[in-house]
Write an enzyme that holds these catalytic residues in place. Structure first.
Site, PDB file in Angstrom:
ATOM      1  N   HIS A  20       0.675  -1.168  -0.140  1.00  0.00           N
ATOM      2  CA  HIS A  20      -0.085   0.097  -0.001  1.00  0.00           C
ATOM      3  C   HIS A  20       0.847   1.133   0.020  1.00  0.00           C
ATOM      4  CE1 HIS A  20      -3.755   2.155   1.913  1.00  0.00           C
ATOM      5  NE2 HIS A  20      -3.175   2.818   0.952  1.00  0.00           N
ATOM      6  N   HIS A  22       1.186   4.680  -2.298  1.00  0.00           N
ATOM      7  CA  HIS A  22       0.750   5.622  -3.359  1.00  0.00           C
ATOM      8  C   HIS A  22       2.231   6.426  -4.087  1.00  0.00           C
ATOM      9  CE1 HIS A  22      -3.484   5.228  -2.311  1.00  0.00           C
ATOM     10  NE2 HIS A  22      -2.982   5.292  -1.278  1.00  0.00           N
ATOM     11  N   HIS A 200      -9.482   0.986  -1.110  1.00  0.00           N
ATOM     12  CA  HIS A 200      -9.546   1.679  -0.004  1.00  0.00           C
ATOM     13  C   HIS A 200     -10.733   1.519   0.839  1.00  0.00           C
ATOM     14  CE1 HIS A 200      -5.812   3.146  -1.136  1.00  0.00           C
ATOM     15  NE2 HIS A 200      -5.600   4.102  -0.188  1.00  0.00           N
ATOM     16  N   GLU A 203     -11.142   3.301   6.247  1.00  0.00           N
ATOM     17  CA  GLU A 203      -9.860   4.528   6.455  1.00  0.00           C
ATOM     18  C   GLU A 203     -10.559   5.350   7.463  1.00  0.00           C
ATOM     19  OE1 GLU A 203      -8.006   6.484   3.406  1.00  0.00           O
ATOM     20  OE2 GLU A 203      -6.310   7.224   4.724  1.00  0.00           O
ATOM     21  N   ASP A 281       1.634   4.228   2.963  1.00  0.00           N
ATOM     22  CA  ASP A 281       0.803   4.771   2.117  1.00  0.00           C
ATOM     23  C   ASP A 281       1.210   5.864   1.348  1.00  0.00           C
ATOM     24  OD1 ASP A 281      -2.032   5.413   1.508  1.00  0.00           O
ATOM     25  OD2 ASP A 281      -2.357   6.165   3.619  1.00  0.00           O
ATOM     26  N   ASP A 282       1.689   7.242   2.102  1.00  0.00           N
ATOM     27  CA  ASP A 282       2.294   8.268   1.409  1.00  0.00           C
ATOM     28  C   ASP A 282       3.457   8.457   2.258  1.00  0.00           C
ATOM     29  OD1 ASP A 282      -0.090   8.985  -0.754  1.00  0.00           O
ATOM     30  OD2 ASP A 282      -1.054   8.771   1.132  1.00  0.00           O
TER      31      ASP A 282
HETATM   32  N1  ADE Z   1      -4.690   8.601  -1.731  1.00  0.00           N
HETATM   33  C1  ADE Z   1      -3.330   8.851  -1.278  1.00  0.00           C
HETATM   34  N2  ADE Z   1      -3.344   8.574  -0.032  1.00  0.00           N
HETATM   35  C2  ADE Z   1      -4.408   8.052   0.134  1.00  0.00           C
HETATM   36  C3  ADE Z   1      -5.256   7.705   1.469  1.00  0.00           C
HETATM   37  N3  ADE Z   1      -4.618   7.373   2.631  1.00  0.00           N
HETATM   38  N4  ADE Z   1      -6.682   7.454   1.292  1.00  0.00           N
HETATM   39  C4  ADE Z   1      -7.207   7.536   0.141  1.00  0.00           C
HETATM   40  N5  ADE Z   1      -6.768   8.028  -0.788  1.00  0.00           N
HETATM   41  C5  ADE Z   1      -5.567   8.306  -0.918  1.00  0.00           C
HETATM   42 ZN    ZN Z   2      -3.622   4.810   0.516  1.00  0.00          ZN
END
Ligand code: ADE
Ligand code: ZN
Length: 337
Positions: A20, A22, A200, A203, A281-282
């Site tokens: 996971h 991005h 997703h 969350e 994630d990011d």
């Molecule tokens: N796009 C990038 N990060 C995300 C996240 N945590 N939740 C939903 N969309 C995303």
């Molecule tokens: Zn994500």
């Protein structure tokens, strides 16, 4: 050298998969500035420090607003290559042997960037990652759920000529008010291409969205899923089916899904037998790559060696590679016991 240092080094050295991530969320402020200069894009920040200082989020949407704005510096195939290569080099240091990366084509095609510019740049970096770093990979294309089903179908037609280079499809962006069921037909069309399906769910959104992702979209993994905890029957179902959850602990704290890591439900889910994995994630926005997610969770939740081995094994076994490849990794993992 303390025991803590030894434990950390052992954790970072374990073979693991990241499921996971991005790729646009691995855009570090330094690279954002460099690419802005290279492409003559004006940024609303004066310095790299000012970018970092802006990364204080109230919720998912407040993050997404900055994340989509930051992605505007990505223009050329070389930009996407550089972005992805930097991620792979960083992931290697954390013991990542396999990465399944998300990209958001609509974030780029919506600004006039060709689908192929994005895909070719990412694919070239991933190929180099395989040969030079020994990291295998897959590409998962995500639909932005704040956009329409019609726009998702348009993106699917742009992707079709490249179907064999794409392993799966996901669903991301603003969760609340955008249920998985809005994308039932386009996910069916993706399944017909033989793609893997993930989404997703849970969350920020309710457990009902996790159920929709499972029952309507028929996904093979749930991205996040942490909010399933308020539905005990769903938790039992997730445990029984060993449905993978790609959990992103630092993300969850930064986006205020949990007030701090000590309150995170990862250990509770693990103890209930859920197939939990740790991911970043990011990472450029949330303060750490996958290794840092492991280290901070281990510290905050007092995880032991067996928990960590379980998490690494879950990540390898939940990937979209053959049974044989997984078995090889698990054997290698066991040598670290
Ligand atoms: N796009 C990038 N990060 C995300 C996240 N945590 N939740 C939903 N969309 C995303
Ligand atoms: Zn994500």
């Amino acid at each position: 050298m303390s025991n803590d240092d030894d434990f950390s080094r052992w954790i970072l050295g374990l073979p693991k998969a990241e499921l996971h991530l991005h790729i646009e969320g691995s855009l570090e402020p330094d690279m954002m500035f460099a690419l802005a200069q290279r492409n003559q894009v004006k940024l609303p920040y004066d310095s790299v420090e000012a970018v970092r200082a802006a990364y204080q989020f109230e919720d998912l949407q407040s993050f997404l607003d900055l994340y989509y704005a930051g992605a505007d510096v990505l223009r050329t195939e070389q930009d996407f290559f550089d972005l992805c290569w930097a991620y792979l080099v960083r992931a290697k240091a954390d013991g990542v042997v396999h990465a399944e990366i998300f990209f958001d084509p609509q974030t780029h095609t919506g600004r006039g960037i060709r689908f192929e510019t994005v895909l070719d740049g990412l694919a070239a970096a991933l190929k180099k990652g395989e040969t030079e770093l020994g990291i295998s990979s897959r590409i998962i294309m995500c639909f932005l759920r704040h956009l329409s089903e019609d726009e998702a179908f348009k993106t699917l037609s742009q992707a079709r000529p490249h179907a064999s280079r794409i392993a799966g499809v996901g669903l991301d962006s603003s969760e609340k008010g955008n249920p998985p069921s809005n994308f039932a037909r386009v996910f069916d069309a993706c399944a017909a291409l033989g793609w893997h399906l993930v989404a997703h769910a849970g969350e920020e959104g309710p457990p009902e969205y996790v159920l929709e992702a499972l029952d309507v979209l028929k996904v093979e993994r749930i991205d996040h899923g942490v909010r399933s905890e308020s539905d005990p029957a769903l938790m039992q179902r997730l445990a029984r089916s060993r449905m993978p959850l790609t959990v992103c602990p630092l993300s969850n704290v930064k986006l205020r899904v949990f007030p701090d890591l000590a309150s995170h439900n990862l250990k509770r889910m693990l103890d209930l037998g859920l197939n939990v994995t740790i991911n970043s994630d990011d990472p450029a926005y949330f303060g750490g790559y996958v290794g840092e997610n492991y280290l901070q969770v281990v510290h905050a939740l007092n995880l032991g060696r067996d928990d960590v081995l379980r998490l690494a094994r879950n990540s390898l076994e939940s990937s979209f590679v053959s049974r044989e490849v997984k078995a090889g990794w698990v054997k290698e993992l066991q040598q670290h016991r």
